[in-house]
Scaffold this active site. Structure first.
Site, PDB file in Angstrom:
ATOM      1  N   MET A   1     -39.839  -7.086  16.436  1.00 16.39           N
ATOM      2  CA  MET A   1     -41.366  -6.266  16.368  1.00 16.39           C
ATOM      3  C   MET A   1     -40.405  -5.089  16.343  1.00 16.39           C
ATOM      4  O   MET A   1     -39.754  -4.494  16.279  1.00 16.39           O
ATOM      5  CB  MET A   1     -41.370  -6.762  18.130  1.00 16.39           C
ATOM      6  CG  MET A   1     -42.379  -7.789  17.936  1.00 16.39           C
ATOM      7  SD  MET A   1     -43.081  -7.502  19.168  1.00 16.39           S
ATOM      8  CE  MET A   1     -43.525  -9.115  19.565  1.00 16.39           C
ATOM      9  N   SER A   2     -41.689  -3.625  15.246  1.00 14.08           N
ATOM     10  CA  SER A   2     -41.775  -2.471  15.264  1.00 14.08           C
ATOM     11  C   SER A   2     -43.536  -1.825  15.030  1.00 14.08           C
ATOM     12  O   SER A   2     -43.969  -3.042  14.271  1.00 14.08           O
ATOM     13  CB  SER A   2     -41.090  -2.902  14.293  1.00 14.08           C
ATOM     14  OG  SER A   2     -40.911  -1.340  13.067  1.00 14.08           O
TER      15      SER A   2
ATOM     16  N   HIS B   1     -41.339  -2.635  23.439  1.00 13.72           N
ATOM     17  CA  HIS B   1     -41.326  -1.611  24.469  1.00 13.72           C
ATOM     18  C   HIS B   1     -41.772  -2.184  26.082  1.00 13.72           C
ATOM     19  O   HIS B   1     -40.978  -1.301  26.313  1.00 13.72           O
ATOM     20  CB  HIS B   1     -42.726  -0.521  24.106  1.00 13.72           C
ATOM     21  CG  HIS B   1     -42.303  -0.025  22.230  1.00 13.72           C
ATOM     22  ND1 HIS B   1     -43.421  -0.157  21.978  1.00 13.72           N
ATOM     23  CD2 HIS B   1     -41.753   1.613  21.849  1.00 13.72           C
ATOM     24  CE1 HIS B   1     -42.982   0.163  20.763  1.00 13.72           C
ATOM     25  NE2 HIS B   1     -41.917   1.393  20.908  1.00 13.72           N
TER      26      HIS B   1
ATOM     27  N   GLY C   1     -33.380  -0.109  22.906  1.00 13.10           N
ATOM     28  CA  GLY C   1     -33.619  -1.693  22.098  1.00 13.10           C
ATOM     29  C   GLY C   1     -33.046  -1.927  21.693  1.00 13.10           C
ATOM     30  O   GLY C   1     -32.047  -1.043  20.581  1.00 13.10           O
TER      31      GLY C   1
ATOM     32  N   MET D   1     -42.054   6.323  20.397  1.00 13.24           N
ATOM     33  CA  MET D   1     -42.712   7.420  19.798  1.00 13.24           C
ATOM     34  C   MET D   1     -44.410   6.465  19.650  1.00 13.24           C
ATOM     35  O   MET D   1     -45.270   6.741  18.855  1.00 13.24           O
ATOM     36  CB  MET D   1     -42.285   7.291  18.143  1.00 13.24           C
ATOM     37  CG  MET D   1     -41.314   7.549  18.460  1.00 13.24           C
ATOM     38  SD  MET D   1     -40.647   8.884  16.719  1.00 13.24           S
ATOM     39  CE  MET D   1     -40.738   7.420  15.561  1.00 13.24           C
TER      40      MET D   1
ATOM     41  N   VAL E   1     -37.064  -7.959  20.782  1.00  9.56           N
ATOM     42  CA  VAL E   1     -38.245  -8.483  21.160  1.00  9.56           C
ATOM     43  C   VAL E   1     -38.272  -9.401  19.780  1.00  9.56           C
ATOM     44  O   VAL E   1     -38.358  -8.343  18.797  1.00  9.56           O
ATOM     45  CB  VAL E   1     -39.266  -7.746  21.859  1.00  9.56           C
ATOM     46  CG1 VAL E   1     -40.048  -9.308  22.192  1.00  9.56           C
ATOM     47  CG2 VAL E   1     -38.322  -7.741  23.228  1.00  9.56           C
TER      48      VAL E   1
ATOM     49  N   ASP F   1     -32.447  -0.595  17.334  1.00  4.88           N
ATOM     50  CA  ASP F   1     -31.822   0.015  16.946  1.00  4.88           C
ATOM     51  C   ASP F   1     -30.783   0.787  17.516  1.00  4.88           C
ATOM     52  O   ASP F   1     -30.175   0.874  17.709  1.00  4.88           O
ATOM     53  CB  ASP F   1     -33.036   1.489  17.553  1.00  4.88           C
ATOM     54  CG  ASP F   1     -34.631   1.444  16.971  1.00  4.88           C
ATOM     55  OD1 ASP F   1     -35.059   1.451  15.859  1.00  4.88           O
ATOM     56  OD2 ASP F   1     -35.291   0.593  17.329  1.00  4.88           O
TER      57      ASP F   1
HETATM   58  P1  AMP Z   1     -39.628   3.375  18.957  1.00  2.00           P
HETATM   59  O1  AMP Z   1     -41.071   3.816  19.465  1.00  2.00           O
HETATM   60  O2  AMP Z   1     -40.136   2.622  18.110  1.00  2.00           O
HETATM   61  O3  AMP Z   1     -38.749   4.940  19.189  1.00  2.00           O
HETATM   62  O4  AMP Z   1     -38.682   2.516  20.267  1.00  2.00           O
HETATM   63  C1  AMP Z   1     -38.506   3.313  21.029  1.00  2.00           C
HETATM   64  C2  AMP Z   1     -37.820   2.261  21.696  1.00  2.00           C
HETATM   65  O5  AMP Z   1     -37.737   0.739  21.934  1.00  2.00           O
HETATM   66  C3  AMP Z   1     -36.182   2.322  21.010  1.00  2.00           C
HETATM   67  O6  AMP Z   1     -35.645   2.226  21.977  1.00  2.00           O
HETATM   68  C4  AMP Z   1     -36.470   1.228  20.385  1.00  2.00           C
HETATM   69  O7  AMP Z   1     -35.254   0.471  20.300  1.00  2.00           O
HETATM   70  C5  AMP Z   1     -36.560  -0.016  21.105  1.00  2.00           C
HETATM   71  N1  AMP Z   1     -37.645  -1.273  20.536  1.00  2.00           N
HETATM   72  C6  AMP Z   1     -38.331  -0.922  19.422  1.00  2.00           C
HETATM   73  N2  AMP Z   1     -38.648  -2.208  18.604  1.00  2.00           N
HETATM   74  C7  AMP Z   1     -38.210  -2.637  19.538  1.00  2.00           C
HETATM   75  C8  AMP Z   1     -38.089  -4.239  19.912  1.00  2.00           C
HETATM   76  N3  AMP Z   1     -38.709  -5.288  18.771  1.00  2.00           N
HETATM   77  N4  AMP Z   1     -37.333  -5.605  20.897  1.00  2.00           N
HETATM   78  C9  AMP Z   1     -36.699  -4.357  21.746  1.00  2.00           C
HETATM   79  N5  AMP Z   1     -36.693  -2.924  22.206  1.00  2.00           N
HETATM   80  C10 AMP Z   1     -37.512  -2.135  21.178  1.00  2.00           C
END
Ligand code: AMP
Length: 279
Positions: free
Chosen positions: A184-185, A37, A147, A30, A176, A150
């Site tokens: 991380m988020s 990511h 990741g 997203m 990560v 989630d």
């Molecule tokens: P998102 O943009 O939050 O929907 O995340 C996109 C992808 O990145 C998903 O598969 C998440 O699980 C992964 N992701 C988000 N944060 C992390 C993290 N800290 N470490 C590894 N993968 C991550």
């Protein structure tokens, strides 16, 4: 790097690559990209001929009271990061094209979508499963990267891919973390400096539970008590759920063993954070 917004163009471009015999790795996101990511992107680059990243803030996975409108969208920075990582294809579809006025079809992964985060975020995993199914159909990747951060999402999507026979290998990569442990988020951007320090209790509790489990403590109730004690030290962190669950069924277990996962969702101020650790 090619940036594509049009769904049909993306579909035909990916079909063309496959016809040429090239393997395609896919990283759905997203946006508001961070090292989490990028770890997925780097792994996809290693495993595949072509790496495709999607950036799409998926409206149907947000509840009406959630942060769809305020979700960070640093498009320029994201494009630059993808370019730097040598992403081959960046897919940025428009929400009104992904969900036209006649849109009626959803993917429902039963039971797994109703527990943990699904209990409070009704319809969230239906939105996630639906968009990922659409993206898989558009891109037809050989491998897709997610990741562990989630965790429930990975369980739901593995089930969906198996049940609907998507010919894609689902890869789950480790969470990560920042140097002090916080996962991380993109939503960490909502935290004030003080909330950020308070949020560290979450990963501290998970690390402690893993350490105890390694030391031979298997009783889930005891591990949960200890994690709640650590998180409870800071009244600013409010636990939504904290469980130790089976990694396939998401059902709570009595004893922690290899592969079982401690999962937590908590609010720090107005920000909802999730994290987990595998024993
Ligand atoms: P998102 O943009 O939050 O929907 O995340 C996109 C992808 O990145 C998903 O598969 C998440 O699980 C992964 N992701 C988000 N944060 C992390 C993290 N800290 N470490 C590894 N993968 C991550």
């Amino acid at each position: 790097m090619r940036i594509i917004g049009d769904i049909r163009k993306m579909q035909s471009c990916c079909a063309e690559l496959k016809k040429e015999g090239l393997s395609v790795g896919f990283v759905p996101t997203m946006g508001a990209l961070h090292e989490g990511h990028l770890s997925l992107v780097r792994r996809s680059k290693k495993d595949n001929d072509i790496t495709c990243v999607s950036i799409f803030v998926n409206p149907i996975q947000f509840g009406p009271a959630e942060d769809f409108n305020t979700y960070p969208r640093p498009a320029r920075r994201d494009r630059m990061l993808c370019q730097k990582e040598k992403v081959d294809l960046l897919f940025m579809p428009r929400p009104d094209r992904m969900y036209g006025p006649g849109f009626r079809t959803h993917v429902e992964v039963e039971a797994l979508s109703d527990v943990l985060c699904g209990a409070t975020r009704q319809g969230h995993f239906r939105g996630v499963a639906t968009v990922v199914a659409k993206l898989f159909n558009i891109i037809q990747p050989d491998r897709a990267y997610f990741g562990q951060k989630d965790f429930q999402q990975t369980v739901v999507l593995k089930r969906m891919a198996a049940d609907l026979n998507f010919p894609v290998e689902i890869k789950v990569l480790p969470t990560v973390r920042e140097t002090r442990g916080l996962a991380m988020s993109s939503r960490n951007a909502y935290l004030s400096a003080q909330e950020h320090s308070q949020a560290l209790a979450i990963s501290r509790a998970l690390f402690r539970a893993r350490q105890m489990a390694r030391g031979g403590v298997r009783d889930a109730a005891r591990l949960i008590r200890e994690m709640k004690r650590i998180i409870g030290q800071d009244r600013a962190v409010r636990i939504e759920y904290l469980k130790i669950v089976d990694a396939d069924t998401l059902s709570p277990v009595k004893r922690a063993q290899r592969g079982t996962t401690a999962v937590v969702a908590a609010r720090v101020g107005a920000t909802r954070l999730i994290d987990n650790i595998v024993f």
